[in-house]
Design a protein around this motif. Structure first.
Motif, short mmCIF file in Angstrom:
data_model
loop_
_atom_site.label_atom_id
_atom_site.label_comp_id
_atom_site.label_asym_id
_atom_site.label_seq_id
_atom_site.Cartn_x
_atom_site.Cartn_y
_atom_site.Cartn_z
N SER A 68 0.82 -1.20 0.00
CA SER A 68 0.00 0.00 0.00
C SER A 68 0.86 1.26 0.00
CB SER A 68 -0.91 0.00 1.24
OG SER A 68 -1.75 1.13 1.25
N ILE A 69 1.94 1.25 0.79
CA ILE A 69 2.83 2.41 0.85
C ILE A 69 3.48 2.67 -0.51
CG2 ILE A 69 5.02 3.23 1.80
CD1 ILE A 69 4.20 1.91 4.44
N LEU A 70 4.04 1.61 -1.09
CA LEU A 70 4.69 1.77 -2.40
C LEU A 70 3.68 2.16 -3.48
CD1 LEU A 70 7.25 -1.19 -2.45
CD2 LEU A 70 7.76 1.26 -2.43
N SER A 71 2.51 1.50 -3.45
CA SER A 71 1.49 1.78 -4.47
C SER A 71 0.99 3.22 -4.38
CB SER A 71 0.32 0.80 -4.35
OG SER A 71 0.74 -0.52 -4.60
N SER A 72 0.82 3.72 -3.15
CA SER A 72 0.36 5.10 -2.97
C SER A 72 1.38 6.08 -3.54
CB SER A 72 0.14 5.40 -1.48
OG SER A 72 -0.94 4.65 -0.98
N GLN A 73 2.66 5.81 -3.26
CA GLN A 73 3.68 6.72 -3.77
C GLN A 73 3.86 6.56 -5.28
OE1 GLN A 73 7.22 7.46 -1.68
NE2 GLN A 73 6.30 7.37 0.36
N TYR A 74 3.74 5.32 -5.79
CA TYR A 74 3.79 5.13 -7.25
C TYR A 74 2.63 5.86 -7.92
CZ TYR A 74 7.46 1.54 -7.20
OH TYR A 74 8.64 0.87 -7.08
N TRP A 75 1.46 5.80 -7.29
CA TRP A 75 0.30 6.49 -7.86
C TRP A 75 0.51 8.00 -7.84
CZ3 TRP A 75 -3.34 5.29 -11.02
CH2 TRP A 75 -4.52 6.04 -11.11
N GLY A 76 1.11 8.50 -6.74
CA GLY A 76 1.43 9.93 -6.69
C GLY A 76 2.44 10.33 -7.74
N ALA A 77 3.33 9.38 -8.10
CA ALA A 77 4.34 9.64 -9.13
C ALA A 77 3.85 9.26 -10.52
CB ALA A 77 5.61 8.87 -8.80
N LYS A 78 2.57 8.88 -10.67
CA LYS A 78 1.97 8.50 -11.97
C LYS A 78 2.67 7.29 -12.59
CE LYS A 78 -0.47 12.22 -11.43
NZ LYS A 78 -1.86 12.13 -10.90
N ASN A 79 3.02 6.30 -11.76
CA ASN A 79 3.74 5.11 -12.24
C ASN A 79 2.86 3.88 -12.02
OD1 ASN A 79 5.48 3.04 -12.85
ND2 ASN A 79 7.13 3.70 -11.48
N VAL A 80 1.99 3.57 -12.97
CA VAL A 80 1.07 2.43 -12.86
C VAL A 80 1.83 1.11 -12.92
CG1 VAL A 80 -0.88 1.25 -13.93
CG2 VAL A 80 -0.85 3.75 -13.81
N ASN A 81 2.84 1.03 -13.76
CA ASN A 81 3.62 -0.21 -13.85
C ASN A 81 4.28 -0.56 -12.53
OD1 ASN A 81 3.02 -0.72 -16.57
ND2 ASN A 81 4.70 0.59 -17.29
N LEU A 379 3.70 7.57 10.25
CA LEU A 379 5.12 7.27 10.38
C LEU A 379 5.59 6.22 9.37
CD1 LEU A 379 5.50 7.26 14.28
CD2 LEU A 379 5.80 9.14 12.66
N ARG A 380 4.83 5.13 9.21
CA ARG A 380 5.24 4.09 8.26
C ARG A 380 5.17 4.59 6.82
NH1 ARG A 380 2.27 0.21 11.75
NH2 ARG A 380 3.83 -0.99 12.88
N THR A 381 4.26 5.51 6.56
CA THR A 381 4.16 6.06 5.22
C THR A 381 5.46 6.74 4.81
OG1 THR A 381 1.80 6.41 5.60
CG2 THR A 381 2.77 7.56 3.74
N GLY A 382 6.17 7.30 5.79
CA GLY A 382 7.46 7.92 5.52
C GLY A 382 8.63 6.99 5.71
N GLN A 443 9.80 11.18 4.29
CA GLN A 443 10.75 10.71 3.28
C GLN A 443 9.99 10.24 2.05
OE1 GLN A 443 13.69 7.90 4.75
NE2 GLN A 443 13.39 8.64 6.85
N THR A 444 10.58 10.43 0.88
CA THR A 444 10.01 9.92 -0.37
C THR A 444 10.66 8.58 -0.69
OG1 THR A 444 9.62 12.15 -1.21
CG2 THR A 444 9.68 10.36 -2.83
N LEU A 445 9.85 7.52 -0.79
CA LEU A 445 10.37 6.15 -0.92
C LEU A 445 10.32 5.61 -2.33
CD1 LEU A 445 8.58 4.61 2.20
CD2 LEU A 445 10.86 5.61 2.11
N ALA A 446 9.30 5.99 -3.10
CA ALA A 446 9.09 5.36 -4.41
C ALA A 446 10.13 5.86 -5.41
CB ALA A 446 7.70 5.68 -4.93
#
Length: 447
Positions: A68-81, A379-382, A443-446
């Motif tokens: 969920s964390i990675l997918s949320s940040q990927y979605w924020g970065a417009k990275n569906v793949n 916290l975990r989101t970051g 922090q930005t993880l994706a």
């Protein structure tokens, strides 16, 4: 993003997630309620069996939360793949880790239940329940993966509708298999377990069927499976997910230790805890959606490198959820008789103890909701998984469990024994609020 728009968006995300979580929590409650006529032993057996399932699913929720964390940040970065690849990694990891646990559950079910009680009837019933719900574990994990990915892209109503249909089906199957209908004999506790497994299979079939029918963007394509050959992708995912699994495992196994301690008090105390664990679970589930909405919205802002907006959102969620939780706890305290109505067939002493424990739940659940919001939603989101792991471990295993053991050893009575559990939550709240204020979690993880 304006504050009123952020609040509106958070509710749009939160209420379907919360309602779905309430429905899923109610399933365990319904199992307990519908075997209540069989007495304290049946209630205690289903409660312990559910607790074992809960421990395993919470551990594997670490994989789903990382997704969920990675997918949320990927979605924020417009990275569906990136989302599709993360789903492949989560599914592959879960399959590899779940298989040995399933084998162990099947072989050692009696021994596992015996940790929590010396009552031979409870052990026999609980072992049957565990073995018959093994398929439900597999289906539940796959549901967790796909639902987490849908929520991360802001689609929360579809999982809710499908879950509602599955819950209704589960209740109907419970009625048939527990009490018997037509050619189906009454199977009691075993019937509740069979109904759970069949309902989870039906639930998964509906969700996957929907994704295939819609050719949904989160559904992995053939090329998505190439990610399993990427060491950097595995490193990124496992760096987030394994600490979460360890964190969730330490916490969920601690909840099982609490159940063991209740069982050492008496079968009646274990029955009370089994009755009321879903009640507290429903109360917390009402706010699970807000914590999830926080994780999604804060994750989107972190993924887009908008750290000031991420801080504003986190601060608002951290203040809003506890205040509302106090009000909800007050409503619970005012409706104790309504909550206990389904258990009128149990002994009077059991009901009286349950009444006292509901007061504690109503008074202190806001602490659990605060910790859930700060840990899961901020916290975990970051990427602060290590900090959350250490905080959860210290609060539970160094404060909460030792205090509860002392209370059991000194025979303080079940009310005060249950009260000691909340010393864990006080400790964690101090640690989580401290980290929130420091702002070092942003922090930005994706990639």
């Amino acid at each position: 993003m304006k504050q009123n728009h952020a609040l509106k968006l958070s509710f749009q995300l939160a209420w379907p997630i919360s309602l779905q979580q309430v429905l899923m929590t109610m399933l365990g409650m319904i199992d307990v309620m519908m075997v209540g006529h069989l007495g304290n032993s049946a209630v205690a057996a289903v409660g312990l069996g559910n607790r074992v399932q809960f421990v395993i699913l919470v551990i594997f929720a670490g994989l789903g939360t990382a997704l969920s964390i990675l997918s949320s940040q990927y979605w924020g970065a417009k990275n569906v793949n990136g989302i599709r690849s993360a789903i492949v990694l989560a599914s592959t990891t879960g399959a590899a880790l779940l298989l040995p646990l399933i084998i162990a559950l099947f072989l050692f079910a009696e021994s596992i239940i015996a940790w929590g009680t010396n009552d031979a009837e409870v052990i026999a019933l609980g072992a049957d329940y565990i073995r018959l719900t093994i398929p439900a574990l597999i289906f539940s994990y796959l549901l967790m993966v796909f639902e987490a990915s849908l929520r991360s892209v802001g689609q929360v109503k579809t999982p809710l509708v499908i879950s509602a249909i599955a819950v209704i089906a589960n209740i109907l199957m419970n009625w048939v298999f527990i009490f018997g209908a037509g050619p189906v004999p009454a199977m009691g506790v075993a019937g509740a377990a069979i109904a759970t497994s069949v309902a989870r299979a039906f639930h998964l079939a509906m969700l996957v069927g929907y994704l295939i029918w819609r050719r949904h963007l989160v559904l992995p394509r053939v090329e998505s499976f190439a990610i399993v050959h990427s060491l950097s992708a595995w490193r990124r995912y496992l760096t987030i997910s394994l600490p979460m699994m360890l964190n969730f495992g330490i916490w969920s196994s601690g909840t099982f230790v609490y159940a063991i301690l209740y069982g050492r008090v008496s079968t009646e105390a274990l029955a009370v805890a089994s009755m009321l664990a879903p009640v507290e679970g429903i109360l917390i589930s009402l706010f699970f959606g807000m914590a999830s909405a926080s994780a999604i919205m804060v994750g989107h802002q972190l993924g887009a490198n908008n750290h000031q907006q991420a801080w504003n959102l986190a601060k608002n969620f951290a203040l809003f959820c506890p205040i509302v939780a106090v009000l909800v706890g007050g409503l619970l305290a005012l409706n104790i008789d309504l909550v206990l109505m389904p258990y009128n067939n149990l002994d009077t002493s059991t009901i009286d103890q349950a009444r006292q424990i509901i007061i504690l739940i109503a008074a202190f659940s806001w602490l659990k909701i605060t910790n859930m919001t700060l840990s899961m939603g901020v916290l975990r989101t970051g990427g602060q998984n290590k900090y959350c792991l250490l905080s959860d471990t210290f609060g539970m295993w160094c404060i909460g469990i030792p205090m509860t053991v002392i209370a059991v050893y000194l025979d303080w009575g079940f009310f005060y024994i249950y009260l000691m559990v909340y010393t864990e939550e006080v400790t964690k709240a101090v640690l989580f609020v401290r980290k929130l204020i420091q702002k070092t979690w942003m922090q930005t993880l994706a990639a």
